[in-house]
Design a protein around this motif. Structure first.
Motif, PDB file in Angstrom:
ATOM      1  N   TYR A  51     -24.408  -4.511  11.076  1.00 26.84           N
ATOM      2  CA  TYR A  51     -23.679  -5.013  10.002  1.00 26.84           C
ATOM      3  C   TYR A  51     -23.794  -6.556  10.276  1.00 26.84           C
ATOM      4  O   TYR A  51     -23.761  -7.042  11.310  1.00 26.84           O
ATOM      5  CB  TYR A  51     -22.208  -4.792  10.066  1.00 26.84           C
ATOM      6  N   ILE A  52     -24.326  -7.255   8.972  1.00 29.53           N
ATOM      7  CA  ILE A  52     -24.406  -8.778   9.023  1.00 29.53           C
ATOM      8  C   ILE A  52     -22.998  -9.108   8.492  1.00 29.53           C
ATOM      9  O   ILE A  52     -22.970  -8.782   7.084  1.00 29.53           O
ATOM     10  CB  ILE A  52     -25.568  -9.000   8.276  1.00 29.53           C
ATOM     11  N   THR A  53     -22.272  -9.968   9.271  1.00 31.78           N
ATOM     12  CA  THR A  53     -21.011 -10.476   8.573  1.00 31.78           C
ATOM     13  C   THR A  53     -21.132 -11.979   8.286  1.00 31.78           C
ATOM     14  O   THR A  53     -20.238 -12.357   7.630  1.00 31.78           O
ATOM     15  CB  THR A  53     -19.920  -9.984   9.791  1.00 31.78           C
ATOM     16  N   ASN A  54     -21.712 -12.738   9.079  1.00 32.86           N
ATOM     17  CA  ASN A  54     -21.844 -14.168   9.078  1.00 32.86           C
ATOM     18  C   ASN A  54     -23.330 -14.735   8.901  1.00 32.86           C
ATOM     19  O   ASN A  54     -24.204 -14.058   9.609  1.00 32.86           O
ATOM     20  CB  ASN A  54     -20.970 -14.857  10.122  1.00 32.86           C
ATOM     21  N   ILE A  55     -23.443 -15.606   7.895  1.00 36.60           N
ATOM     22  CA  ILE A  55     -24.772 -16.411   8.219  1.00 36.60           C
ATOM     23  C   ILE A  55     -24.479 -17.776   8.147  1.00 36.60           C
ATOM     24  O   ILE A  55     -23.784 -18.146   7.326  1.00 36.60           O
ATOM     25  CB  ILE A  55     -25.349 -16.101   6.715  1.00 36.60           C
ATOM     26  N   ASP A  56     -25.188 -18.370   9.189  1.00 37.02           N
ATOM     27  CA  ASP A  56     -24.879 -19.688   9.810  1.00 37.02           C
ATOM     28  C   ASP A  56     -23.500 -20.059   9.929  1.00 37.02           C
ATOM     29  O   ASP A  56     -22.864 -21.110   9.257  1.00 37.02           O
ATOM     30  CB  ASP A  56     -25.459 -20.659   8.471  1.00 37.02           C
ATOM     31  N   GLY A  57     -22.739 -19.126  10.198  1.00 39.75           N
ATOM     32  CA  GLY A  57     -21.135 -19.407  10.605  1.00 39.75           C
ATOM     33  C   GLY A  57     -20.327 -18.894   9.332  1.00 39.75           C
ATOM     34  O   GLY A  57     -19.153 -19.233   9.468  1.00 39.75           O
ATOM     35  N   LYS A  58     -20.955 -18.972   8.377  1.00 44.80           N
ATOM     36  CA  LYS A  58     -19.901 -18.689   7.246  1.00 44.80           C
ATOM     37  C   LYS A  58     -20.092 -16.740   6.731  1.00 44.80           C
ATOM     38  O   LYS A  58     -20.925 -16.312   6.612  1.00 44.80           O
ATOM     39  CB  LYS A  58     -20.632 -19.244   5.759  1.00 44.80           C
ATOM     40  N   LEU A  59     -18.755 -16.551   6.340  1.00 46.63           N
ATOM     41  CA  LEU A  59     -18.390 -15.105   6.261  1.00 46.63           C
ATOM     42  C   LEU A  59     -19.198 -14.768   5.128  1.00 46.63           C
ATOM     43  O   LEU A  59     -18.761 -15.657   3.903  1.00 46.63           O
ATOM     44  CB  LEU A  59     -16.835 -14.927   6.328  1.00 46.63           C
ATOM     45  N   GLY A  88     -18.043  -9.586   0.828  1.00 47.86           N
ATOM     46  CA  GLY A  88     -17.716  -9.741  -0.485  1.00 47.86           C
ATOM     47  C   GLY A  88     -18.843 -10.479  -1.384  1.00 47.86           C
ATOM     48  O   GLY A  88     -18.700 -10.459  -2.648  1.00 47.86           O
ATOM     49  N   SER A  89     -19.762 -10.848  -0.601  1.00 47.56           N
ATOM     50  CA  SER A  89     -20.792 -11.590  -1.338  1.00 47.56           C
ATOM     51  C   SER A  89     -21.880 -10.340  -1.968  1.00 47.56           C
ATOM     52  O   SER A  89     -21.928  -9.113  -1.378  1.00 47.56           O
ATOM     53  CB  SER A  89     -21.788 -12.410  -0.260  1.00 47.56           C
ATOM     54  N   SER A  90     -22.541 -10.874  -2.893  1.00 45.08           N
ATOM     55  CA  SER A  90     -23.489  -9.530  -3.504  1.00 45.08           C
ATOM     56  C   SER A  90     -24.683  -9.619  -2.504  1.00 45.08           C
ATOM     57  O   SER A  90     -25.027 -10.715  -1.812  1.00 45.08           O
ATOM     58  CB  SER A  90     -23.906 -10.194  -4.879  1.00 45.08           C
ATOM     59  N   LEU A  91     -25.655  -8.677  -2.599  1.00 41.63           N
ATOM     60  CA  LEU A  91     -26.726  -8.600  -1.718  1.00 41.63           C
ATOM     61  C   LEU A  91     -27.605  -9.626  -1.985  1.00 41.63           C
ATOM     62  O   LEU A  91     -28.328 -10.292  -1.382  1.00 41.63           O
ATOM     63  CB  LEU A  91     -27.551  -7.055  -2.191  1.00 41.63           C
ATOM     64  N   ASP A  92     -27.771 -10.058  -3.462  1.00 37.43           N
ATOM     65  CA  ASP A  92     -28.722 -11.220  -3.694  1.00 37.43           C
ATOM     66  C   ASP A  92     -28.254 -12.406  -3.039  1.00 37.43           C
ATOM     67  O   ASP A  92     -28.856 -13.231  -2.493  1.00 37.43           O
ATOM     68  CB  ASP A  92     -28.690 -11.565  -4.948  1.00 37.43           C
ATOM     69  N   GLU A  93     -27.009 -12.776  -3.118  1.00 35.84           N
ATOM     70  CA  GLU A  93     -26.335 -13.846  -2.447  1.00 35.84           C
ATOM     71  C   GLU A  93     -26.768 -14.094  -0.811  1.00 35.84           C
ATOM     72  O   GLU A  93     -26.990 -14.825  -0.242  1.00 35.84           O
ATOM     73  CB  GLU A  93     -24.801 -13.910  -2.579  1.00 35.84           C
ATOM     74  N   ALA A  94     -26.466 -12.783  -0.104  1.00 37.54           N
ATOM     75  CA  ALA A  94     -26.839 -12.631   1.091  1.00 37.54           C
ATOM     76  C   ALA A  94     -28.378 -12.974   1.558  1.00 37.54           C
ATOM     77  O   ALA A  94     -28.523 -13.588   2.417  1.00 37.54           O
ATOM     78  CB  ALA A  94     -26.260 -11.283   1.636  1.00 37.54           C
ATOM     79  N   VAL A  95     -29.043 -12.361   0.611  1.00 39.94           N
ATOM     80  CA  VAL A  95     -30.400 -12.562   1.083  1.00 39.94           C
ATOM     81  C   VAL A  95     -30.970 -13.952   0.556  1.00 39.94           C
ATOM     82  O   VAL A  95     -31.909 -14.449   1.540  1.00 39.94           O
ATOM     83  CB  VAL A  95     -31.478 -11.532   0.019  1.00 39.94           C
ATOM     84  N   ASP A  96     -30.375 -14.416  -0.109  1.00 42.27           N
ATOM     85  CA  ASP A  96     -30.874 -15.859  -0.692  1.00 42.27           C
ATOM     86  C   ASP A  96     -30.410 -16.984   0.606  1.00 42.27           C
ATOM     87  O   ASP A  96     -31.020 -17.696   1.050  1.00 42.27           O
ATOM     88  CB  ASP A  96     -30.133 -16.544  -1.664  1.00 42.27           C
ATOM     89  N   LYS A  97     -29.595 -16.603   1.238  1.00 46.58           N
ATOM     90  CA  LYS A  97     -28.862 -17.446   2.417  1.00 46.58           C
ATOM     91  C   LYS A  97     -29.785 -17.140   3.806  1.00 46.58           C
ATOM     92  O   LYS A  97     -29.944 -17.927   4.413  1.00 46.58           O
ATOM     93  CB  LYS A  97     -27.434 -16.955   2.777  1.00 46.58           C
TER      94      LYS A  97
END
Length: 441
Positions: free
Chosen positions: A130-138, A141-150
């Motif tokens: 499971y990926i919970t944080n990207i660059d320290g940010k939770l 609740g984000s969409s898949l597109d938002e997570a992929v963009d990050k």
């Protein structure tokens, strides 16, 4: 995309031309549908007029489309300009990113697989993480597109992702360097006079790549190998016609796969042509929880036709076919239109391909505790319409003493991939005592 399937295919949809026919159908047979549409428009107008912030029409309509398709199955979706370009790029065999195939479910980003020889794969990210944080940010609740963009960015830049792995007490961080992923569909090597063909995806280059791999292996050995190991682990699938071509390479007769739509007579079957390029030599297919879709077609066909021994772990279990219907030059609808079945009539949906010989990946220290993410775990997944009976399978309760090895003990003897090593040694025991020379081509 051409006329093939990702467990997909291509159809042409002229959206506006469908409106009269659909409207006539509603007027004739389903007056209640008009009431539902009236209610939808009422909600739309109320949101437009009274929501605390102004919302543009594009956002509301996209949300309505996404919501409608989310009520179907996990593989039906609307492709905007970016998604459509990404899909076409992936089927052509190269794309930018970390090499992760992910799935969004209930606000959580799950890893389906990490493609071989990519930043994610080299960092040890595994199916079921499971990926919970990207660059320290939770990102819960984000969409898949938002997570992929990050996770995307310029090649050479870094991204830090936090992983929760069931079986471990604490989350851990992994720092990855972004790069352009040029995913080579097929790679090959020779290990102890055994030809190893590693298929990473089913893009339009996969079939030709397998033919070239067989020729390269024979040229390297100066003759035919003892046999072949086809490595389909962590292969997320791809084009149906390429799965058929790869299966056909190792078969000289019989059915490869059938796809069946909503109606009973909506059945299309695919058959092998005469000529086995492997010349009847032993074949072992390696699968794991990341083996999905087109890769499962190959494994199922070779298993049912008794052409190969399947080793590893139970596969993902995606037994559905998606068609990609262009809506405009930049957008498309990806819609599930059929289920596929192996030659014996088995549906892979939910169940996956069960290996003939279960071989754990002993190099993975977490393999016992780590749960495997499969199709049956996805929300709204299609149900299996054909239930199999595993009671007919032989139950061998005698554990292989080699399965007692530990990652450290394997490392000391130079074994970095236990499953592959086990398969190669099995082929060596099955193969002929001496290489068979073939005429120069």
């Amino acid at each position: 995309m051409r006329k093939s399937f990702f467990l997909q295919g291509v159809g042409l949809v002229a959206a506006m031309s469908l409106i009269p026919a659909i409207s006539a159908g509603f007027a004739a047979s389903d007056v209640d549908t008009y009431k539902e549409l009236d209610q939808f428009m009422s909600i739309y107008e109320r949101v437009k007029a009274d929501y605390v912030d102004k919302v543009d029409d594009k956002t509301l309509i996209r949300g309505a489309i996404d919501g409608m398709l989310a009520a179907l199955d996990p593989h039906s979706s609307y492709l905007d300009a970016r998604d459509y370009v990404n899909l076409k790029t992936q089927t052509e065999g190269n794309y930018g990113g970390l090499g992760l195939t992910v799935q969004a479910e209930d606000g959580v980003i799950k890893v389906v697989t990490a493609s071989e020889d990519t930043p994610a794969y080299r960092a040890g990210i595994k199916s079921g993480d499971y990926i919970t944080n990207i660059d320290g940010k939770l990102i819960y609740g984000s969409s898949l597109d938002e997570a992929v963009d990050k996770m995307r960015g310029a090649p050479g830049t870094q991204v830090r992702i936090t992983i929760v792995r069931p079986g471990r007490d604490k989350p851990f961080d992994v720092t990855l360097t972004r790069e352009i992923i040029e995913l080579k569909a097929v790679k090959w090597q020779v290990k102890g006079r055994v030809g190893v063909i590693d298929i990473n995806s089913f893009s339009k280059a996969t079939g030709p790549g397998v033919h070239a791999a067989i020729a390269g292996i024979e040229k390297t050995l100066g003759g035919r190998p003892l046999g072949y190991v086809i490595d389909l682990r962590s292969n997320p699938g791809g084009l149906l016609d390429q799965a058929v071509e790869v299966s056909d390479t190792f078969l000289d007769h019989g059915e490869i796969v059938s796809q069946r739509g909503r109606e009973k007579n909506d059945i299309e079957r695919f058959f092998a042509h005469p000529g086995d390029e492997a010349h009847g030599l032993p074949v072992i297919v390696l699968v794991d929880a990341g083996t999905a879709s087109a890769a499962e077609i190959v494994a199922g066909a070779l298993q049912d036709q008794h052409r190969a021994l399947i080793m590893g772990e139970r596969s993902f279990g995606k037994g559905s076919v998606q068609t990609v219907m262009p809506l405009t030059d930049e957008t498309a609808l990806r819609l599930t239109i059929a289920r596929y079945y192996t030659p014996s009539g088995r549906s892979v949906q939910e169940n996956g391909i069960a290996p003939d010989v279960i071989v754990p990946q002993l190099n993975d220290p977490d393999y016992k505790a780590r749960p495997r993410l499969r199709e049956a775990d996805l929300r709204h997944h299609l149900l299996n319409s054909v239930k199999g009976d595993d009671k007919i399978l032989e139950d061998d309760t005698n554990p292989d003493p080699r399965f007692a090895a530990t990652p450290d003990s394997l490392k000391k003897v130079g074994v970095t991939d236990f499953q592959l090593d086990y398969a190669v040694k099995t082929i060596a025991r099955l193969g002929p005592a001496a290489p068979v020379k073939v005429a120069a081509k």
